[in-house]
Design a protein around this motif. Structure first.
Motif, short mmCIF file in Angstrom:
data_model
loop_
_atom_site.label_atom_id
_atom_site.label_comp_id
_atom_site.label_asym_id
_atom_site.label_seq_id
_atom_site.Cartn_x
_atom_site.Cartn_y
_atom_site.Cartn_z
N GLY A 73 0.81 -1.21 0.00
CA GLY A 73 0.00 0.00 0.00
C GLY A 73 0.85 1.26 0.00
N GLY A 74 1.92 1.27 0.79
CA GLY A 74 2.80 2.44 0.82
C GLY A 74 3.44 2.70 -0.53
N ALA A 75 3.89 1.62 -1.19
CA ALA A 75 4.49 1.77 -2.51
C ALA A 75 3.46 2.29 -3.52
CB ALA A 75 5.06 0.44 -2.98
N ALA A 76 2.24 1.75 -3.45
CA ALA A 76 1.20 2.16 -4.40
C ALA A 76 0.83 3.64 -4.22
CB ALA A 76 -0.04 1.29 -4.22
N VAL A 77 0.70 4.07 -2.97
CA VAL A 77 0.34 5.47 -2.71
C VAL A 77 1.45 6.39 -3.17
CG1 VAL A 77 -0.06 7.17 -0.88
CG2 VAL A 77 -1.23 4.96 -0.81
N PRO A 123 7.89 9.92 4.99
CA PRO A 123 7.85 8.54 5.50
C PRO A 123 9.07 8.18 6.36
CG PRO A 123 7.22 8.61 3.20
CD PRO A 123 7.74 9.97 3.53
N GLU A 124 10.24 8.68 5.99
CA GLU A 124 11.44 8.37 6.76
C GLU A 124 11.34 8.90 8.18
OE1 GLU A 124 14.35 8.77 2.83
OE2 GLU A 124 14.26 10.37 4.31
N SER A 125 10.82 10.11 8.33
CA SER A 125 10.74 10.72 9.64
C SER A 125 9.67 10.05 10.51
CB SER A 125 10.43 12.21 9.50
OG SER A 125 11.45 12.84 8.76
N VAL A 126 8.58 9.65 9.90
CA VAL A 126 7.55 8.93 10.65
C VAL A 126 8.13 7.64 11.23
CG1 VAL A 126 5.37 7.66 10.43
CG2 VAL A 126 5.64 9.88 9.34
N VAL A 127 8.95 6.96 10.46
CA VAL A 127 9.60 5.74 10.92
C VAL A 127 10.47 6.01 12.15
CG1 VAL A 127 11.43 4.10 10.34
CG2 VAL A 127 9.52 4.45 8.78
N LEU A 128 11.20 7.13 12.13
CA LEU A 128 12.04 7.48 13.28
C LEU A 128 11.18 7.68 14.53
CD1 LEU A 128 14.67 9.96 11.82
CD2 LEU A 128 15.06 7.63 12.64
N GLY A 129 10.05 8.37 14.38
CA GLY A 129 9.15 8.57 15.51
C GLY A 129 8.62 7.25 16.05
N LEU A 130 8.27 6.34 15.15
CA LEU A 130 7.74 5.04 15.56
C LEU A 130 8.79 4.20 16.28
CD1 LEU A 130 5.63 4.02 12.43
CD2 LEU A 130 4.79 4.83 14.63
N SER A 131 10.06 4.36 15.88
CA SER A 131 11.12 3.54 16.48
C SER A 131 11.30 3.83 17.96
CB SER A 131 12.44 3.75 15.73
OG SER A 131 12.97 5.04 16.01
N LEU A 132 10.86 5.01 18.41
CA LEU A 132 11.00 5.37 19.82
C LEU A 132 9.93 4.76 20.70
CD1 LEU A 132 11.86 9.14 19.34
CD2 LEU A 132 13.39 7.43 20.31
N LEU A 133 8.84 4.29 20.12
CA LEU A 133 7.72 3.80 20.90
C LEU A 133 8.04 2.48 21.60
CD1 LEU A 133 4.72 4.63 18.53
CD2 LEU A 133 5.63 5.95 20.45
N SER A 134 9.09 1.80 21.17
CA SER A 134 9.47 0.54 21.83
C SER A 134 10.10 0.78 23.19
CB SER A 134 10.45 -0.24 20.94
OG SER A 134 11.67 0.48 20.81
N GLY A 135 10.50 2.03 23.46
CA GLY A 135 11.14 2.34 24.74
C GLY A 135 12.62 2.08 24.76
N VAL A 207 4.04 0.62 5.61
CA VAL A 207 3.61 1.62 4.62
C VAL A 207 4.77 2.57 4.30
CG1 VAL A 207 2.16 3.66 4.30
CG2 VAL A 207 1.15 1.54 5.13
N ALA A 208 5.43 3.07 5.37
CA ALA A 208 6.56 3.97 5.17
C ALA A 208 7.69 3.26 4.43
CB ALA A 208 7.05 4.50 6.51
N ALA A 209 7.94 2.01 4.78
CA ALA A 209 9.02 1.25 4.14
C ALA A 209 8.73 1.06 2.65
CB ALA A 209 9.19 -0.10 4.82
N GLY A 210 7.49 0.74 2.31
CA GLY A 210 7.13 0.58 0.91
C GLY A 210 7.29 1.86 0.12
N ALA A 211 6.90 2.97 0.73
CA ALA A 211 7.05 4.27 0.06
C ALA A 211 8.52 4.60 -0.15
CB ALA A 211 6.37 5.36 0.89
N ILE A 212 9.35 4.30 0.84
CA ILE A 212 10.79 4.59 0.73
C ILE A 212 11.43 3.76 -0.38
CG2 ILE A 212 13.02 4.44 1.91
CD1 ILE A 212 11.48 5.03 4.53
#
Length: 250
Positions: A73-77, A123-135, A207-212
């Motif tokens: 889906g990310g790649a398609a969008v 998309p790259e920056s969203v991924v960075l934000g998500l990576s912090l949620l693991s603690g 989604v972000a990975a597919g877009a990247i």
């Protein structure tokens, strides 16, 4: 430091590589073969980060179906948005030569290029934000990959902007604005998804990975191959292995 503020900081830091690359290109006469070589290296770095960090983490966290659907889906969008922007003159926004149209050649191309550059970076920056949620803190390998890949993006695109006659105000306005937007994207990614389920986080990461990956194939590799030709594969391999090494050591 609150997670949302840290996410914003890392997104801004990664985005600042675009401004750094644009500055080098604007003030120094960098040979196009060098620009293309760095672009190939950055493409390899991003592909490695996608394979060993983002997609793998998404599948581990949320399972295979959300990862597959999100990735495709990310790649398609991204491709759909890129096709639309191409009609307004943003097709060669990462090219370092004379391919970018000037505003007189294609009315509205300046805005389209700016929107396209934003599309590439968010998309790259969203991924960075998500990576912090693991603690466990920011994903160092992903951060390094994004920073290294952003440098040639800014360098190459700014070189093309300069050749098409765009002003310093436009060039640095675009990349400075995208650096700030990258910080905001990282911040919002961590805030809005802080309580999201693992499957949701996995899907959005995919989604972000597919877009990247679509961005790498559509814009970075063509620019690299045009100048480095048969050396593109080897240079990209070096970038891939560097990112893989950082991921394993980190």
């Amino acid at each position: 430091m609150p997670i949302w503020l840290e996410a914003g900081f890392w997104g801004l830091l990664a985005g600042s590589a675009l401004v750094l690359g644009a500055s080098v290109s604007w003030f120094l006469n960098v040979p196009q073969r060098v620009v293309a070589g760095v672009m190939a290296f950055g493409a390899g770095v991003l592909i490695s980060a996608l394979a060993f960090d983002l997609v793998d983490e998404a599948e581990t966290t949320g399972g295979l179906p959300p990862t597959v659907l999100g990735f495709l889906g990310g790649a398609a969008v991204y491709v759909a948005a890129n096709v639309a922007l191409n009609q307004y003159g943003a097709r060669h926004r990462k090219r370092s030569g004379a391919q970018q149209p000037s505003e007189s050649q294609h009315q509205g191309s300046g805005a389209a290029i700016a929107v396209g550059a934003l599309l590439d970076g968010i998309p790259e920056s969203v991924v960075l934000g998500l990576s912090l949620l693991s603690g466990e803190g920011v994903g160092i390998a992903v951060l390094v990959a994004i920073f290294i890949s952003n440098l040639p993006e800014g360098l190459s695109s700014a070189a093309g902007m300069k050749q098409s006659g765009r002003s310093a105000r436009y060039v640095f306005g675009v990349w400075g604005g995208i650096a700030v937007a990258s910080g905001l994207a990282g911040l919002l990614g961590s805030v809005l998804l802080q309580d999201a389920s693992p499957a949701t986080i996995a899907t959005i990461t995919a989604v972000a990975a597919g877009a990247i990956l679509a961005m790498v194939a559509d814009t970075m590799i063509p620019e690299a191959f045009e100048r480095t030709h048969l050396y593109t594969g080897f240079i990209a391999t070096l970038g891939f292995m560097l990112a893989f090494t950082v991921q394993r050591l980190g």
